[in-house]
Enzyme design. Structure first.
Site, short mmCIF file in Angstrom:
data_model
loop_
_atom_site.label_atom_id
_atom_site.label_comp_id
_atom_site.label_asym_id
_atom_site.label_seq_id
_atom_site.Cartn_x
_atom_site.Cartn_y
_atom_site.Cartn_z
N HIS A 1 30.94 -46.72 44.66
CA HIS A 1 29.69 -46.21 45.26
C HIS A 1 29.48 -46.73 46.69
O HIS A 1 29.62 -45.97 47.63
CB HIS A 1 28.46 -46.49 44.40
CG HIS A 1 28.53 -45.89 43.03
ND1 HIS A 1 28.74 -44.55 42.83
CD2 HIS A 1 28.45 -46.46 41.79
CE1 HIS A 1 28.78 -44.30 41.54
NE2 HIS A 1 28.62 -45.44 40.89
N ASP B 1 32.88 -40.22 37.58
CA ASP B 1 31.84 -41.12 37.09
C ASP B 1 31.22 -40.63 35.78
O ASP B 1 31.83 -40.76 34.73
CB ASP B 1 30.80 -41.31 38.19
CG ASP B 1 29.90 -42.52 37.96
OD1 ASP B 1 30.00 -43.15 36.90
OD2 ASP B 1 29.09 -42.84 38.84
#
Length: 376
Positions: free
Chosen positions: A223, A274
């Site tokens: 991220h 994800d």
């Protein structure tokens, strides 16, 4: 058109079961954000056993293969029974996930997640118990056992600076330095995460990773949505990688990848699906450039010297950078063959087809779609 196969460097396979189910407002949480979504995710994790973990992983991995992914990094953390007691085979859940990848025909690196606590000074919540080991040595013993059974296909994954104390981070860093295995960790995904890290350590998350010895060339930070310039400088100096997950970051309201600031520092970027809300490598790499364009308010932003546009940079993010992040040899992974009969490529000159793929094709458009053919 033949291209290197795509690499999904960050997946939580079981979260595929949440698709569609969380796209509504819960009256109990009229302000819906990452933290309220996390409650639904914990509830889903609590329903898993080795059989259902295999089933949902097989579903996700088959979808990944159809979308052009040839390898996946599974950031795996439902380890034990829901109450935290180990299965008779302590790595039963990991083994079920690895078996699903084998059946789906996708290479896997099982990123074994370390989870200690709910936050600074807080024991794990009931929903987190099955993620946790009693101490870091017990966690590392399970890593050792799994790595012995699957050489070169196991990595370390301290979940986050929220879930692991400084002592755990330092112990994992020592193990990584001794073994040379890859390390993946979530960092700077949420502003609250940064605030809590500053309160506990007086340091931001990526600064703490550097302090504990975890930030290195073999490290992938997942991220980095809210990473500061100083943190990005530390990553560039360490030679670390950032894994961007744009479709999940959008779905969870995380914010934007600082794409242009990352590019300016030469930090390699790879991609992950994800939460598996979307499984499409084209959407992930396209969105990296789209974020840069929205931020800079101009076109063709992520262009390396000597290249005509952003397509080579984005394709590298989708393939070779992900392989590196997982400790895999990109040259050993299969290529994919994309048919010239794809309707979006009709009439496109051969030299423009890679860019047309990146900016004009989606794997799940209206009507029947072909799947990628894999070329060994």
């Amino acid at each position: 058109m033949r291209l290197p196969g795509f690499v999904n460097a960050h997946s939580h396979a079981f979260q595929r079961r949440l698709r569609g189910a969380v796209e509504r407002v819960d009256p109990a949480h009229p302000h819906d954000d990452f933290w309220t979504w996390r409650e639904a995710m914990y509830a889903e994790a609590g329903r898993l056993d080795p059989d259902s973990a295999f089933e949902v992983a097989l579903l996700a991995y088959r979808e990944m293969r159809a979308a052009g992914f040839v390898a996946v990094g599974e950031f795996h953390y439902p380890h034990h029974r829901p109450d935290g007691t180990p299965y008779d085979s302590p790595n039963a859940m990991a083994e079920a996930t690895i078996a699903a990848a084998a059946e789906a025909g996708i290479e896997i690196v099982l990123l074994m997640t370390a989870y200690e606590r709910a936050g600074a000074g807080l024991p794990p919540t009931p929903g987190q118990r099955r993620f946790c080991d009693p101490d870091v040595d017990a966690y590392l013993r399970r890593v050792d056992d799994l790595a012995a059974a699957h050489p070169g296909r196991v990595g370390l994954a301290p979940h986050s600076v929220r879930a692991c104390s400084r002592g755990w981070l330092e112990a994992i860093a020592r193990y990584a330095a001794e073994t040379g295995v890859v390390v993946h960790t979530h960092a700077c995904e949420q502003r609250r995460e940064i605030e809590e890290c500053l309160a506990e350590h007086g340091r931001r998350p990526i600064e703490l990773l550097a302090d504990t010895g975890l930030l290195a060339e073999r490290t992938t930070v997942v991220h980095a949505t809210h990473a500061s310039d100083a943190e990005l400088d530390l990553m560039a100096e360490a030679g670390a990688v950032i894994c961007a997950c744009p479709t999940t970051e959008a779905n969870l309201g995380d914010g934007y990848l600082p794409a242009e600031r990352i590019f300016a520092r030469g930090i390699p970027v790879c991609i992950g699906t994800d939460s598996n809300t979307v499984i499409d490598p084209i959407q992930e790499i396209r969105e990296i450039e789209a974020i840069a364009r929205r931020t800079a308010e101009r076109r063709n932003v992520l262009v390396r010297p000597g290249e005509a546009g952003p397509t080579p940079y984005l394709l590298a993010a989708g393939s070779e950078n992900g392989a590196r992040a997982l400790g895999l040899d990109p040259a050993a992974l299969p290529d994919i063959e994309i048919s010239d009969a794809e309707p979006e490529l009709a009439g496109v000159a051969p030299e423009h087809r890679p860019a047309a793929l990146v900016f004009g094709v989606t794997r799940f458009g209206i009507g029947p779609r072909s799947t990628f053919d894999t070329q060994s």
